[in-house]
Design a protein around this motif. Structure first.
Motif, PDB file in Angstrom:
ATOM      1  N   ALA A 179       0.840  -1.188   0.000  1.00 13.01           N
ATOM      2  CA  ALA A 179       0.000   0.000   0.000  1.00 13.01           C
ATOM      3  C   ALA A 179       0.879   1.242   0.000  1.00 13.01           C
ATOM      4  CB  ALA A 179      -0.918  -0.008   1.211  1.00 13.01           C
ATOM      5  N   SER A 180       0.495   2.227  -0.786  1.00 13.63           N
ATOM      6  CA  SER A 180       1.227   3.479  -0.885  1.00 13.63           C
ATOM      7  C   SER A 180       0.236   4.627  -0.910  1.00 13.63           C
ATOM      8  CB  SER A 180       2.086   3.511  -2.154  1.00 13.63           C
ATOM      9  OG  SER A 180       2.991   2.423  -2.206  1.00 13.63           O
ATOM     10  N   LEU A 181       0.738   5.832  -0.712  1.00 15.85           N
ATOM     11  CA  LEU A 181      -0.072   7.041  -0.776  1.00 15.85           C
ATOM     12  C   LEU A 181       0.504   7.968  -1.830  1.00 15.85           C
ATOM     13  CD1 LEU A 181      -0.622   7.824   3.019  1.00 15.85           C
ATOM     14  CD2 LEU A 181      -2.392   7.102   1.405  1.00 15.85           C
ATOM     15  N   VAL A 182      -0.383   8.644  -2.577  1.00 15.99           N
ATOM     16  CA  VAL A 182       0.053   9.625  -3.552  1.00 15.99           C
ATOM     17  C   VAL A 182      -0.912  10.802  -3.494  1.00 15.99           C
ATOM     18  CG1 VAL A 182      -1.273   8.624  -5.475  1.00 15.99           C
ATOM     19  CG2 VAL A 182       0.778   9.968  -5.955  1.00 15.99           C
ATOM     20  N   ARG A 183      -0.379  12.017  -3.675  1.00 16.06           N
ATOM     21  CA  ARG A 183      -1.250  13.191  -3.642  1.00 16.06           C
ATOM     22  C   ARG A 183      -2.037  13.279  -4.942  1.00 16.06           C
ATOM     23  NH1 ARG A 183      -2.767  16.972  -0.739  1.00 16.06           N
ATOM     24  NH2 ARG A 183      -1.293  16.428   0.913  1.00 16.06           N
ATOM     25  N   THR A 184      -3.347  13.448  -4.805  1.00 10.31           N
ATOM     26  CA  THR A 184      -4.245  13.594  -5.955  1.00 10.31           C
ATOM     27  C   THR A 184      -5.113  14.820  -5.705  1.00 10.31           C
ATOM     28  OG1 THR A 184      -5.687  11.975  -4.866  1.00 10.31           O
ATOM     29  CG2 THR A 184      -4.318  11.186  -6.677  1.00 10.31           C
ATOM     30  N   GLY A 185      -4.689  15.954  -6.207  1.00 14.32           N
ATOM     31  CA  GLY A 185      -5.434  17.180  -5.984  1.00 14.32           C
ATOM     32  C   GLY A 185      -5.382  17.580  -4.525  1.00 14.32           C
ATOM     33  N   ALA A 186      -6.574  17.686  -3.912  1.00 13.24           N
ATOM     34  CA  ALA A 186      -6.664  18.152  -2.529  1.00 13.24           C
ATOM     35  C   ALA A 186      -6.556  17.025  -1.515  1.00 13.24           C
ATOM     36  CB  ALA A 186      -7.978  18.909  -2.319  1.00 13.24           C
ATOM     37  N   GLY A 187      -6.298  15.814  -1.958  1.00 10.47           N
ATOM     38  CA  GLY A 187      -6.266  14.693  -1.033  1.00 10.47           C
ATOM     39  C   GLY A 187      -5.065  13.788  -1.226  1.00 10.47           C
ATOM     40  N   LEU A 188      -5.012  12.766  -0.381  1.00 15.94           N
ATOM     41  CA  LEU A 188      -4.016  11.703  -0.496  1.00 15.94           C
ATOM     42  C   LEU A 188      -4.757  10.411  -0.794  1.00 15.94           C
ATOM     43  CD1 LEU A 188      -1.619  12.432   2.501  1.00 15.94           C
ATOM     44  CD2 LEU A 188      -1.051  12.581   0.066  1.00 15.94           C
ATOM     45  N   THR A 189      -4.375   9.738  -1.866  1.00 18.33           N
ATOM     46  CA  THR A 189      -5.048   8.518  -2.289  1.00 18.33           C
ATOM     47  C   THR A 189      -4.190   7.301  -1.969  1.00 18.33           C
ATOM     48  OG1 THR A 189      -6.314   9.602  -4.039  1.00 18.33           O
ATOM     49  CG2 THR A 189      -5.937   7.231  -4.276  1.00 18.33           C
ATOM     50  N   SER A 190      -4.808   6.334  -1.308  1.00 20.61           N
ATOM     51  CA  SER A 190      -4.157   5.065  -0.999  1.00 20.61           C
ATOM     52  C   SER A 190      -4.325   4.123  -2.182  1.00 20.61           C
ATOM     53  CB  SER A 190      -4.793   4.453   0.254  1.00 20.61           C
ATOM     54  OG  SER A 190      -4.315   3.140   0.479  1.00 20.61           O
ATOM     55  N   PHE A 191      -3.230   3.525  -2.632  1.00 19.30           N
ATOM     56  CA  PHE A 191      -3.289   2.633  -3.785  1.00 19.30           C
ATOM     57  C   PHE A 191      -2.318   1.475  -3.605  1.00 19.30           C
ATOM     58  CE2 PHE A 191       0.346   5.194  -4.731  1.00 19.30           C
ATOM     59  CZ  PHE A 191       1.177   4.405  -5.506  1.00 19.30           C
ATOM     60  N   ARG A 192      -2.508   0.463  -4.428  1.00 18.34           N
ATOM     61  CA  ARG A 192      -1.610  -0.697  -4.465  1.00 18.34           C
ATOM     62  C   ARG A 192      -1.355  -1.035  -5.924  1.00 18.34           C
ATOM     63  NH1 ARG A 192      -2.857  -6.773  -1.961  1.00 18.34           N
ATOM     64  NH2 ARG A 192      -1.324  -7.867  -3.262  1.00 18.34           N
ATOM     65  N   LEU A 193      -0.123  -1.353  -6.254  1.00 16.41           N
ATOM     66  CA  LEU A 193       0.266  -1.680  -7.625  1.00 16.41           C
ATOM     67  C   LEU A 193       0.945  -3.040  -7.636  1.00 16.41           C
ATOM     68  CD1 LEU A 193       1.883   0.784 -10.120  1.00 16.41           C
ATOM     69  CD2 LEU A 193       2.895  -1.479  -9.773  1.00 16.41           C
ATOM     70  N   ASP A 194       0.475  -3.924  -8.528  1.00 10.38           N
ATOM     71  CA  ASP A 194       1.033  -5.280  -8.643  1.00 10.38           C
ATOM     72  C   ASP A 194       1.182  -5.658 -10.113  1.00 10.38           C
ATOM     73  OD1 ASP A 194       0.710  -6.619  -5.767  1.00 10.38           O
ATOM     74  OD2 ASP A 194      -1.125  -5.517  -6.154  1.00 10.38           O
ATOM     75  N   GLY A 195       2.118  -6.555 -10.390  1.00  9.25           N
ATOM     76  CA  GLY A 195       2.204  -7.171 -11.700  1.00  9.25           C
ATOM     77  C   GLY A 195       3.022  -6.378 -12.694  1.00  9.25           C
ATOM     78  N   ALA A 196       2.889  -6.791 -13.955  1.00  9.94           N
ATOM     79  CA  ALA A 196       3.592  -6.152 -15.054  1.00  9.94           C
ATOM     80  C   ALA A 196       2.715  -6.236 -16.292  1.00  9.94           C
ATOM     81  CB  ALA A 196       4.938  -6.834 -15.300  1.00  9.94           C
ATOM     82  N   GLY A 197       2.997  -5.367 -17.245  1.00  8.93           N
ATOM     83  CA  GLY A 197       2.182  -5.354 -18.444  1.00  8.93           C
ATOM     84  C   GLY A 197       1.365  -4.083 -18.525  1.00  8.93           C
ATOM     85  N   PRO A 198       0.389  -4.027 -19.417  1.00  5.69           N
ATOM     86  CA  PRO A 198      -0.421  -2.814 -19.572  1.00  5.69           C
ATOM     87  C   PRO A 198      -1.122  -2.460 -18.267  1.00  5.69           C
ATOM     88  CG  PRO A 198      -0.877  -4.409 -21.330  1.00  5.69           C
ATOM     89  CD  PRO A 198      -0.043  -5.116 -20.322  1.00  5.69           C
ATOM     90  N   PRO A 199      -1.211  -1.171 -17.924  1.00  2.00           N
ATOM     91  CA  PRO A 199      -1.861  -0.791 -16.669  1.00  2.00           C
ATOM     92  C   PRO A 199      -3.373  -0.976 -16.723  1.00  2.00           C
ATOM     93  CG  PRO A 199      -1.208   1.168 -17.891  1.00  2.00           C
ATOM     94  CD  PRO A 199      -0.634   0.000 -18.625  1.00  2.00           C
ATOM     95  N   LEU A 200      -3.917  -1.505 -15.635  1.00  2.00           N
ATOM     96  CA  LEU A 200      -5.351  -1.727 -15.479  1.00  2.00           C
ATOM     97  C   LEU A 200      -5.747  -1.256 -14.089  1.00  2.00           C
ATOM     98  CD1 LEU A 200      -8.171  -2.956 -16.060  1.00  2.00           C
ATOM     99  CD2 LEU A 200      -7.215  -5.196 -15.407  1.00  2.00           C
ATOM    100  N   ILE A 201      -6.596  -0.250 -14.009  1.00  2.00           N
ATOM    101  CA  ILE A 201      -7.048   0.285 -12.732  1.00  2.00           C
ATOM    102  C   ILE A 201      -8.430  -0.274 -12.412  1.00  2.00           C
ATOM    103  CG2 ILE A 201      -7.728   2.366 -11.473  1.00  2.00           C
ATOM    104  CD1 ILE A 201      -5.549   3.866 -12.715  1.00  2.00           C
ATOM    105  N   LEU A 202      -8.588  -0.778 -11.182  1.00  2.00           N
ATOM    106  CA  LEU A 202      -9.846  -1.360 -10.731  1.00  2.00           C
ATOM    107  C   LEU A 202     -10.534  -0.375  -9.782  1.00  2.00           C
ATOM    108  CD1 LEU A 202      -8.624  -5.004  -9.915  1.00  2.00           C
ATOM    109  CD2 LEU A 202      -9.202  -3.989 -12.143  1.00  2.00           C
ATOM    110  N   VAL A 203     -11.802  -0.082 -10.058  1.00  2.00           N
ATOM    111  CA  VAL A 203     -12.553   0.943  -9.330  1.00  2.00           C
ATOM    112  C   VAL A 203     -13.654   0.263  -8.523  1.00  2.00           C
ATOM    113  CG1 VAL A 203     -13.709   3.174  -9.516  1.00  2.00           C
ATOM    114  CG2 VAL A 203     -12.089   2.467 -11.297  1.00  2.00           C
ATOM    115  N   HIS A 204     -13.559   0.328  -7.204  1.00  2.00           N
ATOM    116  CA  HIS A 204     -14.441  -0.430  -6.315  1.00  2.00           C
ATOM    117  C   HIS A 204     -15.827   0.193  -6.172  1.00  2.00           C
ATOM    118  CE1 HIS A 204     -14.110   2.479  -3.012  1.00  2.00           C
ATOM    119  NE2 HIS A 204     -12.798   2.516  -3.211  1.00  2.00           N
ATOM    120  N   GLY A 205     -16.694  -0.513  -5.426  1.00  2.00           N
ATOM    121  CA  GLY A 205     -18.073  -0.112  -5.263  1.00  2.00           C
ATOM    122  C   GLY A 205     -18.300   0.891  -4.150  1.00  2.00           C
TER     123      GLY A 205
END
Length: 269
Positions: A9-35
């Protein structure tokens, strides 16, 4: 690209907030957007089946997980802009995007607002207008009415009655429960209360896979078919034996279909 250790788990600044994300694997990027109610942990099962073919990014939206924004109202368009900010912060020019349920609404808004960042699109168990009057049950209609009136106290009370787990814990309540969980979920419900992309999806040029569980009792199959009918370049996959939680009920089968669709020859796109 922002530096992070794969799989952590990592944090990155996105505009006015900090977004928690996780990155795994290799190949073309695919972002999964939860419910709506659960964060990026929704994809713990699916992720493992996707990482052999993709760089898989999961993240927590506002008011979920470790992501932190100020406690203010927002819309699905704001959440789509947060997603665009995350993609840019991670250094990707374009990505595949998969959104399911509420996340599918965010993904629709993203595709309409940020087409230059989108490669392929997967919309799972979602709708163009989930809260239209003719299909909303009485408790949800009452909650939406309270939100429209700006009566957040009433909205919190209704939400706590509909989902007792979001009520503030007492002294003997579950350890670690957030006392502001009701407020957080009220803001997320409010973000989607007027969501409606009917008549607008023809503007999405991306190849799109519409994926739906045949036994979904939360979002009817007809919503998926209506959505696909409006998208210019959509395929439909109906998963027999799956309901609304298709990503955890049939993760291997779903991942195989998603991988085949998104890695099809470039001529498809």
């Amino acid at each position: 690209m922002t530096q992070q250790t794969a799989g952590t788990a990592s944090l990155v600044r996105t505009g006015a907030g900090l977004t928690s994300f996780r990155l795994d694997g290799a190949g073309p990027p695919l972002i999964l957007v939860h419910g709506l109610q659960i964060g990026q942990e929704l994809f713990d099962e699916l992720r493992g089946h996707l990482v052999p073919r993709f760089t898989v990014i999961t993240y927590d939206q506002r008011d979920r997980g470790a992501t932190t924004f100020g406690p203010s109202t927002y819309t699905t368009d704001d959440l789509a802009d947060d997603l665009a900010a995350l993609i840019r912060a991670l250094g990707f020019a374009r990505t595949h995007v998969l959104g399911t349920s509420f996340g599918g609404m965010v993904a629709q808004a993203f595709a309409l607002r940020h087409p230059e960042l989108l490669h392929g699109l997967v919309l799972g168990a979602t709708s163009q207008s989930p809260f239209r009057a003719e299909r909303v049950a009485a408790p949800v209609a009452e909650l939406l009415g309270a939100l429209e009136r700006g009566d957040e106290k009433r909205a919190r009370a209704l939400l706590a009655r509909m989902a007792p787990a979001v009520a503030p814990a007492d002294a003997e309540g579950a350890a670690g429960a957030r006392s502001d969980e009701g407020d957080r979920l009220v803001r997320r419900f409010a973000a989607a209360r007027s969501f409606d992309t009917r008549g607008r999806l023809g503007a999405i040029a991306a190849e799109t896979l519409v994926l739906h569980g045949r036994d979904d009792t939360v979002v009817p199959l007809r919503d998926a078919l209506s959505l696909a009918g409006e998208l210019p370049r959509a395929d439909v996959l109906v998963l027999a034996g799956s309901g609304h939680a298709w990503e955890n009920e049939q993760p291997a089968r779903a991942a195989a279909a998603i991988g085949a669709f998104l890695t099809a020859p470039a001529a498809r796109r």
